[in-house]
Design a protein around this motif. Structure first.
Motif, PDB file in Angstrom:
ATOM      1  N   ASP A 143       0.790  -1.236   0.001  1.00  0.00           N
ATOM      2  CA  ASP A 143       0.027  -0.066  -0.023  1.00  0.00           C
ATOM      3  C   ASP A 143       0.853   1.095   0.061  1.00  0.00           C
ATOM      4  O   ASP A 143       1.843   1.447   0.523  1.00  0.00           O
ATOM      5  N   GLY A 144       0.407   2.152  -0.601  1.00  0.00           N
ATOM      6  CA  GLY A 144       1.021   3.599  -0.516  1.00  0.00           C
ATOM      7  C   GLY A 144       2.269   3.787  -1.701  1.00  0.00           C
ATOM      8  O   GLY A 144       3.070   4.698  -1.585  1.00  0.00           O
ATOM      9  N   VAL A 145       2.425   3.004  -2.389  1.00  0.00           N
ATOM     10  CA  VAL A 145       3.445   2.979  -3.574  1.00  0.00           C
ATOM     11  C   VAL A 145       3.225   4.139  -4.554  1.00  0.00           C
ATOM     12  O   VAL A 145       2.054   3.768  -5.024  1.00  0.00           O
ATOM     13  N   THR A 146       4.159   4.870  -4.745  1.00  0.00           N
ATOM     14  CA  THR A 146       3.971   5.806  -5.991  1.00  0.00           C
ATOM     15  C   THR A 146       4.934   5.517  -6.997  1.00  0.00           C
ATOM     16  O   THR A 146       5.804   4.697  -7.039  1.00  0.00           O
TER      17      THR A 146
ATOM     18  N   PRO B 110       1.036  19.876  -8.680  1.00  0.00           N
ATOM     19  CA  PRO B 110       0.410  21.230  -8.379  1.00  0.00           C
ATOM     20  C   PRO B 110      -1.031  21.207  -8.201  1.00  0.00           C
ATOM     21  O   PRO B 110      -1.565  22.183  -7.421  1.00  0.00           O
ATOM     22  N   ASP B 111      -1.601  20.196  -8.933  1.00  0.00           N
ATOM     23  CA  ASP B 111      -2.990  19.949  -8.837  1.00  0.00           C
ATOM     24  C   ASP B 111      -3.650  19.182  -7.776  1.00  0.00           C
ATOM     25  O   ASP B 111      -4.654  18.925  -7.406  1.00  0.00           O
ATOM     26  N   GLY B 112      -2.570  18.857  -6.888  1.00  0.00           N
ATOM     27  CA  GLY B 112      -2.678  17.976  -5.654  1.00  0.00           C
ATOM     28  C   GLY B 112      -2.956  16.719  -6.117  1.00  0.00           C
ATOM     29  O   GLY B 112      -3.715  15.704  -5.127  1.00  0.00           O
ATOM     30  N   VAL B 113      -2.574  16.088  -7.169  1.00  0.00           N
ATOM     31  CA  VAL B 113      -2.797  14.697  -7.810  1.00  0.00           C
ATOM     32  C   VAL B 113      -1.632  14.001  -7.637  1.00  0.00           C
ATOM     33  O   VAL B 113      -0.374  14.333  -7.909  1.00  0.00           O
ATOM     34  N   GLU B 114      -1.571  12.847  -6.888  1.00  0.00           N
ATOM     35  CA  GLU B 114      -0.469  11.844  -6.801  1.00  0.00           C
ATOM     36  C   GLU B 114      -0.687  10.566  -7.651  1.00  0.00           C
ATOM     37  O   GLU B 114      -1.705   9.952  -7.193  1.00  0.00           O
ATOM     38  N   PHE B 115       0.399  10.021  -8.249  1.00  0.00           N
ATOM     39  CA  PHE B 115       0.294   8.947  -8.834  1.00  0.00           C
ATOM     40  C   PHE B 115       0.594   7.419  -8.052  1.00  0.00           C
ATOM     41  O   PHE B 115       1.818   7.240  -7.737  1.00  0.00           O
ATOM     42  N   TYR B 116      -0.282   6.951  -7.644  1.00  0.00           N
ATOM     43  CA  TYR B 116      -0.145   5.708  -6.660  1.00  0.00           C
ATOM     44  C   TYR B 116      -0.187   4.665  -7.751  1.00  0.00           C
ATOM     45  O   TYR B 116      -0.669   4.441  -8.799  1.00  0.00           O
TER      46      TYR B 116
END
Length: 220
Positions: free
Chosen positions: A79-82, A111-117
């Motif tokens: 879990d939580g891997v990007t 900058p848009d608050g998006v993170e790629f998991y």
């Protein structure tokens, strides 16, 4: 001087012998009493306790070991891997071009608050086989399972050419901007599945297949 009659002397001697004999009997009785020892029991000795039974060693099952099950080294993703967790084999073993594009897109989305998991990336053939078997059990047939999971021989995950992205905000962002980085959704039924199409930045992403069974690569 008065003389003692012979009969009186005989009675006196007999009386003395009786006294001596009685004393000998008493002495013998006392000696026997104090010299007697109660024999020890041969069946139990309170000073020597039987050894305690040794504790049973836990079996592999007791320890919860499940040898042979795929793990992180096979491509299982914690879990939580990007996309930046290059120490995780599922990420590190992706095609270098795909991984570079993911990094670029992830930085642009930050900058848009998006993170790629990463929900799934590279997989070993053994892990892919297990996923296929699970899909057959879940969907009831190999044909239906093929709409969701490819074989180890055809899966782009095994070759490191595909990644499953989470969460929904990341897939939404990629559906709008992914082509700029060559990242394309390949199957309509899998909005999380992305592959690299290097010319997508100029021509756009190719038309999506309905599901993997429509992909010519899966027909090998």
């Amino acid at each position: 001087m008065t003389r003692i009659p012979p009969s009186a002397r005989t009675s006196t001697r007999r009386f003395r012998w009786l006294i001596v004999l009685g004393l000998l009997v008493v002495i013998a009785a006392i000696t026997a009493l104090f010299g007697y020892q109660v024999p020890k029991s041969s069946s139990f000795s309170p000073s020597v306790l039987p050894p305690a039974p040794s504790a049973a060693r836990p079996s592999h099952t007791d320890r919860g070991e499940h040898r042979g099950a795929p793990g992180v080294t096979d491509g299982v993703v914690p879990d939580g891997v990007t996309v930046f967790d290059d120490a995780i084999p599922a990420v590190a073993n992706l095609d270098p071009g795909l991984l570079k594009a993911l990094h670029q897109a992830a930085r642009a989305a930050a900058p848009d608050g998006v993170e790629f998991y990463v929900n799934s990336g590279w997989r070993s053939p053994e892990y892919q086989d297990q996923l296929l078997q699970e899909a057959v059990s879940k969907y009831g047939s190999e044909d239906e399972a093929a709409r969701w999971v490819a074989t180890a021989a055809t899966s782009p995950h095994v070759s490191g050419d595909a990644v499953d992205i989470g969460h929904s905000d990341a897939t939404t962002w990629l559906s709008e901007h992914g082509a700029e980085y060559g990242l394309c959704q390949i199957y309509r039924n899998e909005p999380w599945h992305y592959e690299l199409r290097a010319d997508a930045s100029d021509r756009g992403c190719p038309r999506m297949y309905a599901d993997p069974t429509q992909d010519p690569r899966m027909q090998k």
